[in-house]
Structures are given as structure tokens and as C-alpha cells.
Design an enzyme around this catalytic site. Structure first.
Site, mmCIF file in Angstrom:
data_model
loop_
_atom_site.group_PDB
_atom_site.id
_atom_site.type_symbol
_atom_site.label_atom_id
_atom_site.label_comp_id
_atom_site.label_asym_id
_atom_site.label_seq_id
_atom_site.Cartn_x
_atom_site.Cartn_y
_atom_site.Cartn_z
ATOM 1 N N ASN A 106 37.320 53.252 33.310
ATOM 2 C CA ASN A 106 38.640 53.850 33.581
ATOM 3 C C ASN A 106 39.575 53.797 32.378
ATOM 4 O OD1 ASN A 106 38.669 51.067 34.014
ATOM 5 N ND2 ASN A 106 40.348 51.178 35.475
ATOM 6 N N GLU B 154 37.385 40.469 36.538
ATOM 7 C CA GLU B 154 38.578 41.274 36.842
ATOM 8 C C GLU B 154 38.093 42.444 37.684
ATOM 9 O OE1 GLU B 154 41.489 40.330 36.188
ATOM 10 O OE2 GLU B 154 40.964 38.737 34.774
ATOM 11 N N CYS C 277 43.105 49.925 38.064
ATOM 12 C CA CYS C 277 43.063 48.903 39.120
ATOM 13 C C CYS C 277 44.457 48.457 39.539
ATOM 14 C CB CYS C 277 42.216 47.721 38.672
ATOM 15 S SG CYS C 277 42.699 47.073 37.068
ATOM 16 N N GLU D 193 42.795 36.699 32.173
ATOM 17 C CA GLU D 193 42.674 37.106 30.776
ATOM 18 C C GLU D 193 44.062 37.082 30.149
ATOM 19 O OE1 GLU D 193 40.578 40.953 31.664
ATOM 20 O OE2 GLU D 193 39.021 40.065 30.414
HETATM 21 O O1 TXE Z 1 31.978 50.367 38.455
HETATM 22 P P1 TXE Z 1 31.012 49.176 38.125
HETATM 23 P P2 TXE Z 1 31.642 51.763 39.115
HETATM 24 C C1 TXE Z 1 36.037 50.133 41.151
HETATM 25 C C2 TXE Z 1 36.438 51.443 41.757
HETATM 26 C C3 TXE Z 1 35.193 52.230 41.681
HETATM 27 C C4 TXE Z 1 34.161 51.174 41.952
HETATM 28 C C5 TXE Z 1 32.813 51.457 41.426
HETATM 29 O O2 TXE Z 1 36.791 51.265 43.093
HETATM 30 O O3 TXE Z 1 35.150 53.239 42.636
HETATM 31 O O4 TXE Z 1 34.660 50.051 41.288
HETATM 32 O O5 TXE Z 1 32.893 51.875 40.076
HETATM 33 C C6 TXE Z 1 28.430 47.587 34.721
HETATM 34 N N1 TXE Z 1 24.880 44.098 35.914
HETATM 35 N N2 TXE Z 1 36.386 49.981 39.759
HETATM 36 O O6 TXE Z 1 30.433 51.754 39.960
HETATM 37 O O7 TXE Z 1 29.636 49.406 38.638
HETATM 38 C C7 TXE Z 1 28.600 49.070 34.504
HETATM 39 O O8 TXE Z 1 27.554 49.597 33.717
HETATM 40 C C8 TXE Z 1 25.743 44.135 34.879
HETATM 41 C C9 TXE Z 1 37.490 49.130 39.498
HETATM 42 O O9 TXE Z 1 31.661 52.751 38.077
HETATM 43 O O10 TXE Z 1 31.716 47.977 38.545
HETATM 44 C C10 TXE Z 1 29.952 49.099 33.829
HETATM 45 O O11 TXE Z 1 29.798 48.778 32.442
HETATM 46 N N3 TXE Z 1 26.633 45.121 34.705
HETATM 47 C C11 TXE Z 1 37.644 48.810 38.106
HETATM 48 C C12 TXE Z 1 30.707 47.982 34.548
HETATM 49 O O12 TXE Z 1 29.705 47.167 35.137
HETATM 50 C C13 TXE Z 1 26.680 46.100 35.626
HETATM 51 C C14 TXE Z 1 37.121 49.672 37.073
HETATM 52 C C15 TXE Z 1 31.650 48.466 35.634
HETATM 53 O O13 TXE Z 1 30.930 49.292 36.530
HETATM 54 C C16 TXE Z 1 25.824 46.093 36.742
HETATM 55 C C17 TXE Z 1 35.980 50.451 37.472
HETATM 56 C C18 TXE Z 1 24.881 45.044 36.853
HETATM 57 N N4 TXE Z 1 24.006 44.957 37.867
HETATM 58 C C19 TXE Z 1 35.680 50.591 38.784
HETATM 59 N N5 TXE Z 1 26.093 47.187 37.480
HETATM 60 C C20 TXE Z 1 38.755 47.944 37.687
HETATM 61 N N6 TXE Z 1 38.937 46.811 38.327
HETATM 62 O O14 TXE Z 1 39.457 48.242 36.741
HETATM 63 C C21 TXE Z 1 27.101 47.856 36.858
HETATM 64 N N7 TXE Z 1 27.438 47.210 35.724
#
Ligand code: TXE
Length: 487
Positions: A156, A254, A288, A466
Site C-alpha cells: 500500500n 504491524e 491501515c 516501530e
Molecule cells: O497482504 P499480505 P495482502 C490488509 C488489507 C488487505 C489484506 C491482505 O486488509 O486486504 O491485508 O493484503 C508477504 N510469509 N493489509 O494479502 O499478504 C507479502 O508477500 C512471509 C493491511 O496483499 O499481508 C507481502 O510482502 N511473508 C496492511 C507482505 O507479506 C508473506 C497492508 C504483506 O502481504 C507471506 C497490506 C508468508 N507466508 C494489506 N504471505 C497494513 N497493515 O498496512 C504474504 N507475505
């Protein structure tokens, strides 16, 4: 520097750009028009192994470098990000669909600030000492680098959040294996080149590309990686915690939010309204910290509702590269469909659609993932629209009658990241700030950040903090040294 049209985004290991060992690739799609931006390496545990070897080889020298040396290099990286704002903003906009105006004015400059801030902060970092009075001993805390650490960041705010982790990790003397989201890989990749130009020694920062399930998972599992700093969704965070906990790595999470934006009748009405547009729809609601549940005191509810809908109608949905665009594209087809699926909830929740609620079409870019900014009036706080993180340009609106009712609703959610309160009553701001369960409270403002403050959430929004000294503490191991002396 212009890598924004580069066809393949590959790994940066030991100071060199290199192809993935197993030759695995995924496609990078431009969400603004559905076209391909090229291939991204889908790295495996073999690439992570190479990165860990490079980082381990670099660790002793980097960990023992003087604070001035580290500070100078990190500061230089910040300068180089500033010098390359335009090419970084273009890549960020193409990868993520965010308006280029936002990338150029806010997010890339913040990535530079992250380096500048921690370049300074490390020179001011200190630890405690405790004299054991009457026992003829003095204790002090030695804070040493952890060693090789892993940083995993989301899509994001790509370079902004990637550097928010890397800068303190490097400042504290660690070598880093970092993975950006596979949806937004290119600004992270470009950072490697800037690190070389700044004189960061080879192996100190290694940037690996690939999916979470494959590349991210390999980072979590690697025995030599001592800590994981993760930002992403709560479901992924839960998985990360499960994998990492039995390995006893240090962990910072986070995660998501479903933040209340609370508007009292005595607020500065115009500021509250204008900022609510930002806190609802900035970055298409994919932050977020967005205030996705809006609670308005009943005496001004109808007026606020009318004005908010009218102002929302003035936002410009468009191609992210157009300078007048305020609402760009959602990050991916999957995420676009996930957000749209919440519109099916409106009827079952007995809620009313006030505006939006459907895909938007941008002429000439019909394959892009655009959604109209949406306001939904809900009847109660327990509906899915108010309980789940939608993470799109979608907010809910409902009135409240008194503080007790408001606090109950604000806290009745699994998340606890941030809250915004609009009021001129100072006593009330303190009462509410103490009672709302969250890590950050903004009074009469939103997303105003001072990088020295602790940043993070309560409940399912994460573990740890953080920012400032908190980040430097996370990325160091405290060791108590006790020295006895004779009188
Ligand atoms: O995020 P992911 P996604 C929320 C938001 C969104 C939902 C899913 O609601 O709809 O999360 O988003 C890595 N082992 N936020 O699926 O999966 C991935 O490659 C290690 C809130 O896109 O959480 C990426 O680099 N790493 C949020 C990172 O995790 C893994 C921001 C985040 O991806 C992994 C984004 C694994 N098994 C989404 N699986 C915020 N809090 O700011 C995924 N990743």
C-alpha cells in the site's frame, strides 16, 4: 537513473543485481490499465540462502563500523532518494495505481526522511545504567546488533514502509534481507542501486523479490535470520507469528486497522470535513490508518452526512499518472474484487448506500481496477462492514448520542490501530484518548507523523512498536553487564 521501464525486476544480493537461482518468475501488472510491467523474480529458499550468506559475511564489519560511518551512508541514501523522486514516483505509481501526485509529494519524500531520520537517531541512541547501591556494583546495558534480520513489507505504501523498517535495522548495525510486496516490487529494487551509489558495503542490504508464500516464507524459516519485522494483513501476520514463534526470533507485527473517525458537534467543522475526505479516501482507502468507521454526534449528523457526500462527489477518479487525479486504481484485480464483494453486504446489513458502491470506468483504461469512493450509512457497529478491514475507498457512517455509547462502539472491534477525534473540548480529548483501545490517537488531525513517536497497534492490529527509539531497541539485543568494584 531510470529503471521504471525495466522488463525484469530481479534480486539485489551482495551489492549485485542477479537472476533467481531457479529461474521462477511472476508477472507485474499495472493496475491502472491491466498491462504487464514485466517479470518479477519469484525467489526460493536458494536465493534466500545466498542473501543470508552475503549478509552474514558483511555482518561483522557493518556491526563494528562507527556510528559516524553508518550515519553518513544512510544520510547519503536519503539524499539519493530525494534526487531520484521523479523516477521513483513513476515506478511507484505504475506498480500500485496510486496517484503520482501522492507518490511525488508524500510517499517518496517520506522514504528519504526515514533514512535521514535514522541516520541522526542512531547518533543519539543510548542505553541505561543502574548502580547497585550498597553492593559496590554498576550495571549497564550493552545494545548490540541482532545480526541478520528480515524485513517484509506490503504494497500500500511500498517504498515508504520498506524503508521504515530497513533504515533503523541498518542504523542499528544489522545486515538485512528485505522483501517488498510482489505487487509493488520496483522502487525497492531501485533502492539497491542507490545503496551502491551511497557506498553501502556489499551484502549489508539484500533485496529479494517474490511471493509471500514462497520467498517470504523462506525468510521466516531461515535459521540464521534473527528477527522479523513484518507489515501486512492480520491474517498473514497470524501466520507469520505461528511460523516464527517456535524459532524464538524477535518479532514485530504491524497489521490491519478499522479505525474510528469521531466527529463531535463542537469541532472545527470545515477542518473535520476536509480531513475526513483524506482519512477516508487517500490512497484509495488502502492505508491501515484510514478512518473507515465515521461516528458523528447526532446533532450535526444530517448536515455532516450531506456535506460529506457532496465533497466526496468532487473527488477526481482517473488514471494515476494524471496530475488532477485524486482517486487512482486499486492495487490488483484480486484486491479490487475483494473490496467490491463488500457491497453485497449492504442489503443484508440493512445499510444504505449514500454514494459510490460500484466500479468506476476511466475512459481509455477500461481494464484498470477503479472503484467509486463509497459512503455507507450503517445501522449498527456489529455488521461486517464495520467489523472487517475492507482496505478500499469505502467508509461507513453512523450517529452517536453520548460518549459512553461512542466508546463502546469504537472499542467493539478486533482491531486497535488508531483513532481520530474532532472536538474543541480538551477534557473530552483526554477522557477518550485514555479509553479508546488503540496505539495512535489523532486529535483534530489525521496522519500527522513525527518519526520519534512509537507507532503500532493494540489487539489484532499488531505486536510491538516501530519508530524512533522503539525501532532501534527492537533491532538491538540488550545485554546486561554487571561490574563489581572494590571500595
Ligand atoms: O497482504 P499480505 P495482502 C490488509 C488489507 C488487505 C489484506 C491482505 O486488509 O486486504 O491485508 O493484503 C508477504 N510469509 N493489509 O494479502 O499478504 C507479502 O508477500 C512471509 C493491511 O496483499 O499481508 C507481502 O510482502 N511473508 C496492511 C507482505 O507479506 C508473506 C497492508 C504483506 O502481504 C507471506 C497490506 C508468508 N507466508 C494489506 N504471505 C497494513 N497493515 O498496512 C504474504 N507475505
Amino acid at each position: 537513473m531510470n529503471r521504471s521501464n525495466s522488463p525484469a525486476t530481479i534480486n539485489f544480493i551482495n551489492g549485485t543485481y542477479c537472476h533467481p537461482v531457479e529461474d521462477g518468475w511472476i508477472e507485474n501488472i499495472n493496475p491502472a490499465d491491466g498491462t504487464s510491467l514485466g517479470r518479477i523474480a519469484d525467489s526460493t529458499e536458494k536465493d534466500i540462502e545466498q542473501a543470508v550468506i552475503a549478509a552474514s559475511n558483511a555482518q561483522t564489519q557493518w556491526g563494528e563500523s562507527t556510528l559516524e560511518q553508518r550515519s553518513r551512508i544512510l544520510s547519503k541514501i536519503g539524499d539519493l532518494i530525494e534526487e531520484n523522486i521523479e523516477s521513483l514516483a513513476i515506478a511507484e505509481c505504475e506498480d500500485s495505481g496510486k496517484p503520482i501526485s501522492r507518490a511525488r509529494a508524500i510517499e517518496i519524500p517520506r522514504a528519504a526522511s526515514n533514512f535521514h531520520f535514522f541516520a541522526n537517531a542512531i547518533t543519539q541512541f543510548s542505553s541505561e545504567s543502574h548502580e547497585s547501591v550498597g553492593q559496590n556494583a554498576i550495571n549497564f546495558t550493552l545494545r548490540q546488533p541482532l545480526g541478520v534480520v528480515g524485513c517484509i513489507s506490503p504494497w500500500n505504501l511500498p517504498l515508504y514502509l520498506f524503508t521504515w523498517k530497513i533504515a533503523p535495522a541498518l542504523a542499528a548495525g544489522n545486515c538485512v534481507i528485505a522483501k517488498p510486496s510482489e505487487l509493488t516490487p520496483r522502487t525497492a529494487s531501485m533502492l539497491g542501486e542507490l545503496c551502491n551509489q551511497a557506498g553501502l558495503p556489499a551484502g549489508v542490504l539484500n533485496i529479494v523479490q517474490g511471493t509471500g508464500a514462497r520467498t517470504g516464507q523462506a525468510i521466516l524459516e531461515h535459521e540464521k535470520i534473527k528477527a522479523i519485522s513484518f507489515t501486512g494483513g492480520t491474517a498473514t501476520g497470524e501466520h507469520v507469528a505461528r511460523v516464527v514463534a517456535p524459532k524464538f526470533k524477535k518479532l514485530s507485527l504491524e497489521l490491519g486497522g478499522k479505525n474510528p473517525n469521531i466527529v463531535f458537534a463542537d469541532c472545527n467543522y470545515e477542518r473535520a470535513l476536509e480531513t475526513t475526505i483524506q482519512s477516508s479516501f487517500a490512497n484509495q482507502g488502502q492505508i491501515c490508518l484510514c478512518g473507515s468507521r465515521i461516528f458523528v454526534e447526532s446533532s450535526i449528523y444530517e448536515k455532516f452526512k450531506t456535506d460529506l457526500v457532496e465533497r466526496t462527489g468532487q473527488l477526481t477518479i482517473g488514471h494515476p499518472a494524471e496530475k488532477e487525479t485524486t482517486i487512482g486504481a486499486m492495487v490488483s484485480g484480486d484486491h479490487y474484487r475483494k473490496v467490491l464483494s463488500y457491497f453485497d453486504e449492504i442489503d443484508s446489513a440493512n445499510a444504505s448506500l449514500l454514494c459510490g458502491g460500484k466500479p468506476a470506468t476511466v475512459a481509455g483504461y477500461e481494464q484498470g481496477f477503479y472503484i467509486e469512493p463509497t459512503i455507507i450509512e450503517v445501522q449498527h457497529n456489529r455488521c461486517r462492514l464495520n467489523q472487517e478491514e475492507i482496505f478500499g475507498p469505502v467508509v461507513t457512517l453512523m450517529p452517536f448520542n453520548n460518549e459512553e455509547e461512542l466508546i463502546e462502539m469504537a472499542n467493539d472491534v478486533r482491531y486497535g490501530l488508531s483513532a481520530t477525534i474532532w472536538t474543541r473540548d480538551l477534557d473530552r480529548t483526554m477522557r477518550l484518548s485514555k479509553k479508546i483501545e488503540c496505539g495512535v490517537v489523532w486529535i483534530n488531525t489525521w496522519l500527522m507523523r513525527d518519526l520519534r513517536t512509537p507507532f503500532g497497534g493494540m489487539k489484532d492490529s499488531g505486536v510491538g512498536r516501530e519508530g524512533g527509539q522503539e525501532a532501534l531497541r527492537f533491532f538491538t539485543e540488550p545485554k546486561n553487564i554487571c561490574i563489581a568494584f572494590e571500595n
